[in-house]
Scaffold this motif. Structure first.
Motif, PDB file in Angstrom:
ATOM      1  N   HIS A  78     -20.383  15.703  36.956  1.00 45.91           N
ATOM      2  CA  HIS A  78     -20.141  16.969  36.261  1.00 45.91           C
ATOM      3  C   HIS A  78     -20.193  16.677  34.773  1.00 45.91           C
ATOM      4  N   GLY A  79     -21.040  17.395  34.045  1.00 44.49           N
ATOM      5  CA  GLY A  79     -21.118  17.215  32.604  1.00 44.49           C
ATOM      6  C   GLY A  79     -20.011  17.973  31.908  1.00 44.49           C
ATOM      7  N   ASP A  80     -19.748  17.649  30.679  1.00 43.25           N
ATOM      8  CA  ASP A  80     -18.748  18.338  29.857  1.00 43.25           C
ATOM      9  C   ASP A  80     -17.353  18.390  30.485  1.00 43.25           C
ATOM     10  N   PRO A  81     -16.779  17.247  30.863  1.00 43.39           N
ATOM     11  CA  PRO A  81     -15.446  17.276  31.472  1.00 43.39           C
ATOM     12  C   PRO A  81     -14.368  17.643  30.441  1.00 43.39           C
ATOM     13  N   LEU A  82     -13.286  18.198  30.915  1.00 39.41           N
ATOM     14  CA  LEU A  82     -12.139  18.480  30.060  1.00 39.41           C
ATOM     15  C   LEU A  82     -11.489  17.156  29.693  1.00 39.41           C
ATOM     16  N   THR A  83     -11.232  16.945  28.417  1.00 39.59           N
ATOM     17  CA  THR A  83     -10.585  15.724  27.949  1.00 39.59           C
ATOM     18  C   THR A  83      -9.325  16.088  27.170  1.00 39.59           C
ATOM     19  N   VAL A  84      -8.462  15.102  26.973  1.00 41.19           N
ATOM     20  CA  VAL A  84      -7.234  15.295  26.202  1.00 41.19           C
ATOM     21  C   VAL A  84      -7.068  14.111  25.259  1.00 41.19           C
ATOM     22  N   LYS A  85      -6.186  14.273  24.297  1.00 40.72           N
ATOM     23  CA  LYS A  85      -5.861  13.214  23.332  1.00 40.72           C
ATOM     24  C   LYS A  85      -4.528  12.580  23.726  1.00 40.72           C
ATOM     25  N   LYS A  86      -4.350  11.305  23.413  1.00 39.18           N
ATOM     26  CA  LYS A  86      -3.131  10.596  23.809  1.00 39.18           C
ATOM     27  C   LYS A  86      -1.884  11.132  23.118  1.00 39.18           C
ATOM     28  N   GLU A  87      -2.048  11.765  21.945  1.00 33.44           N
ATOM     29  CA  GLU A  87      -0.906  12.303  21.214  1.00 33.44           C
ATOM     30  C   GLU A  87      -0.452  13.662  21.763  1.00 33.44           C
ATOM     31  N   SER A  88      -1.243  14.237  22.655  1.00 33.75           N
ATOM     32  CA  SER A  88      -0.924  15.563  23.192  1.00 33.75           C
ATOM     33  C   SER A  88       0.322  15.507  24.062  1.00 33.75           C
ATOM     34  N   SER A  89       0.932  16.658  24.234  1.00 33.56           N
ATOM     35  CA  SER A  89       2.152  16.792  25.016  1.00 33.56           C
ATOM     36  C   SER A  89       1.855  16.840  26.517  1.00 33.56           C
ATOM     37  N   VAL A  90       2.663  16.136  27.282  1.00 31.00           N
ATOM     38  CA  VAL A  90       2.554  16.182  28.741  1.00 31.00           C
ATOM     39  C   VAL A  90       2.815  17.603  29.230  1.00 31.00           C
ATOM     40  N   LEU A  91       3.745  18.310  28.586  1.00 25.11           N
ATOM     41  CA  LEU A  91       4.046  19.688  28.985  1.00 25.11           C
ATOM     42  C   LEU A  91       2.812  20.575  28.824  1.00 25.11           C
ATOM     43  N   ASP A  92       2.121  20.444  27.715  1.00 20.31           N
ATOM     44  CA  ASP A  92       0.896  21.230  27.510  1.00 20.31           C
ATOM     45  C   ASP A  92      -0.144  20.906  28.575  1.00 20.31           C
ATOM     46  N   LEU A  93      -0.286  19.623  28.898  1.00 15.80           N
ATOM     47  CA  LEU A  93      -1.246  19.235  29.924  1.00 15.80           C
ATOM     48  C   LEU A  93      -0.834  19.776  31.289  1.00 15.80           C
ATOM     49  N   PRO A 102      -9.022  20.159  37.441  1.00 15.45           N
ATOM     50  CA  PRO A 102      -9.148  18.693  37.441  1.00 15.45           C
ATOM     51  C   PRO A 102      -7.825  18.019  37.777  1.00 15.45           C
ATOM     52  N   LYS A 103      -7.917  16.984  38.603  1.00 14.62           N
ATOM     53  CA  LYS A 103      -6.742  16.207  38.975  1.00 14.62           C
ATOM     54  C   LYS A 103      -6.584  15.004  38.060  1.00 14.62           C
ATOM     55  N   ILE A 104      -7.669  14.674  37.361  1.00 16.39           N
ATOM     56  CA  ILE A 104      -7.686  13.538  36.435  1.00 16.39           C
ATOM     57  C   ILE A 104      -8.362  13.989  35.136  1.00 16.39           C
ATOM     58  N   TYR A 105      -7.735  13.665  34.017  1.00 17.78           N
ATOM     59  CA  TYR A 105      -8.305  14.003  32.716  1.00 17.78           C
ATOM     60  C   TYR A 105      -8.607  12.724  31.943  1.00 17.78           C
ATOM     61  N   PRO A 106      -9.833  12.566  31.466  1.00 20.10           N
ATOM     62  CA  PRO A 106     -10.121  11.453  30.558  1.00 20.10           C
ATOM     63  C   PRO A 106      -9.369  11.665  29.235  1.00 20.10           C
ATOM     64  N   ILE A 107      -8.900  10.573  28.673  1.00 22.03           N
ATOM     65  CA  ILE A 107      -8.210  10.611  27.387  1.00 22.03           C
ATOM     66  C   ILE A 107      -9.131   9.945  26.372  1.00 22.03           C
ATOM     67  N   VAL A 108      -9.392  10.652  25.284  1.00 18.72           N
ATOM     68  CA  VAL A 108     -10.319  10.157  24.270  1.00 18.72           C
ATOM     69  C   VAL A 108      -9.616  10.022  22.919  1.00 18.72           C
ATOM     70  N   ASP A 109     -10.170   9.146  22.084  1.00 14.72           N
ATOM     71  CA  ASP A 109      -9.648   8.961  20.731  1.00 14.72           C
ATOM     72  C   ASP A 109     -10.337   9.928  19.772  1.00 14.72           C
ATOM     73  N   GLU A 110     -10.132   9.723  18.481  1.00 14.35           N
ATOM     74  CA  GLU A 110     -10.682  10.619  17.461  1.00 14.35           C
ATOM     75  C   GLU A 110     -12.213  10.633  17.464  1.00 14.35           C
ATOM     76  N   ILE A 115     -10.249   6.109  26.162  1.00 12.48           N
ATOM     77  CA  ILE A 115      -9.184   5.118  26.017  1.00 12.48           C
ATOM     78  C   ILE A 115      -8.290   5.074  27.259  1.00 12.48           C
ATOM     79  N   GLY A 116      -8.509   5.984  28.198  1.00 13.75           N
ATOM     80  CA  GLY A 116      -7.714   5.986  29.420  1.00 13.75           C
ATOM     81  C   GLY A 116      -7.899   7.278  30.186  1.00 13.75           C
ATOM     82  N   VAL A 117      -7.093   7.426  31.241  1.00 12.86           N
ATOM     83  CA  VAL A 117      -7.067   8.666  32.010  1.00 12.86           C
ATOM     84  C   VAL A 117      -5.622   8.986  32.350  1.00 12.86           C
ATOM     85  N   ILE A 118      -5.391  10.235  32.697  1.00  6.83           N
ATOM     86  CA  ILE A 118      -4.079  10.635  33.215  1.00  6.83           C
ATOM     87  C   ILE A 118      -4.337  11.530  34.405  1.00  6.83           C
ATOM     88  N   ASN A 119      -3.572  11.307  35.467  1.00  8.90           N
ATOM     89  CA  ASN A 119      -3.753  12.114  36.665  1.00  8.90           C
ATOM     90  C   ASN A 119      -2.521  12.972  36.932  1.00  8.90           C
TER      91      ASN A 119
END
Length: 143
Positions: A78-93, A102-110, A115-119
């Motif tokens: 799947h192209g264009d996946p939803l990503t998040v930043k590591k500084e973002s709030s878990v509550l917002d996610l 999505p059950k897993i979100y890639p985490i990207v830097d600036e 830089i990781g994933v969160i499920n």
């Protein structure tokens, strides 16, 4: 809860895939690492897509019926996946996860490099940890 950051619960060593990787190799990675999905990255670690077990299941089933296995990750990701930043709030996610599937979100830097994933399980753990901490603080005040 705003102070609980994604960085505190992220998987810093996720299974990743490349666009030209054979689906059979991706399946082996899924099975070996017990991960249900993962980011597809380019040579600069930029996230270019997302691959799930379900995507692989469909193509592996087709390969079984056709008696051939020539599919690559790029054919089914799947192209264009939803990503998040590591500084973002878990509550917002967590709120975002209730609206998007999505059950897993890639985490990207600036620079939008992986830089990781969160499920979903990690988000639930963060929420559970927060609620336990709130209960313990409230319980000690009553004593």
């Amino acid at each position: 809860m705003e102070s609980i950051k994604i960085a505190d619960y992220m998987n810093r060593h996720p299974v990743t895939f490349t666009e030209h990787m054979p689906i059979a190799e991706a399946v082996e990675l899924f099975l070996h690492n017990k991960q249900i999905g993962g980011p597809v990255i380019d040579e600069n670690r930029k996230v270019i897509g997302f691959l799930s077990e379900q995507d692989c299941l469909i193509k592996m089933l087709e390969a079984t019926y056709l008696n051939e296995n020539h599919y690559a990750v790029g054919d089914v990701m799947h192209g264009d996946p939803l990503t998040v930043k590591k500084e973002s709030s878990v509550l917002d996610l967590a709120q975002q996860m209730t609206h998007h599937k999505p059950k897993i979100y890639p985490i990207v830097d600036e620079a939008d490099k992986l830089i990781g994933v969160i499920n979903r399980s990690a988000v639930l753990k963060a929420l559970d940890d927060h609620l336990k901490a709130m209960y313990e603080r409230g319980h000690t005040r009553l004593v």
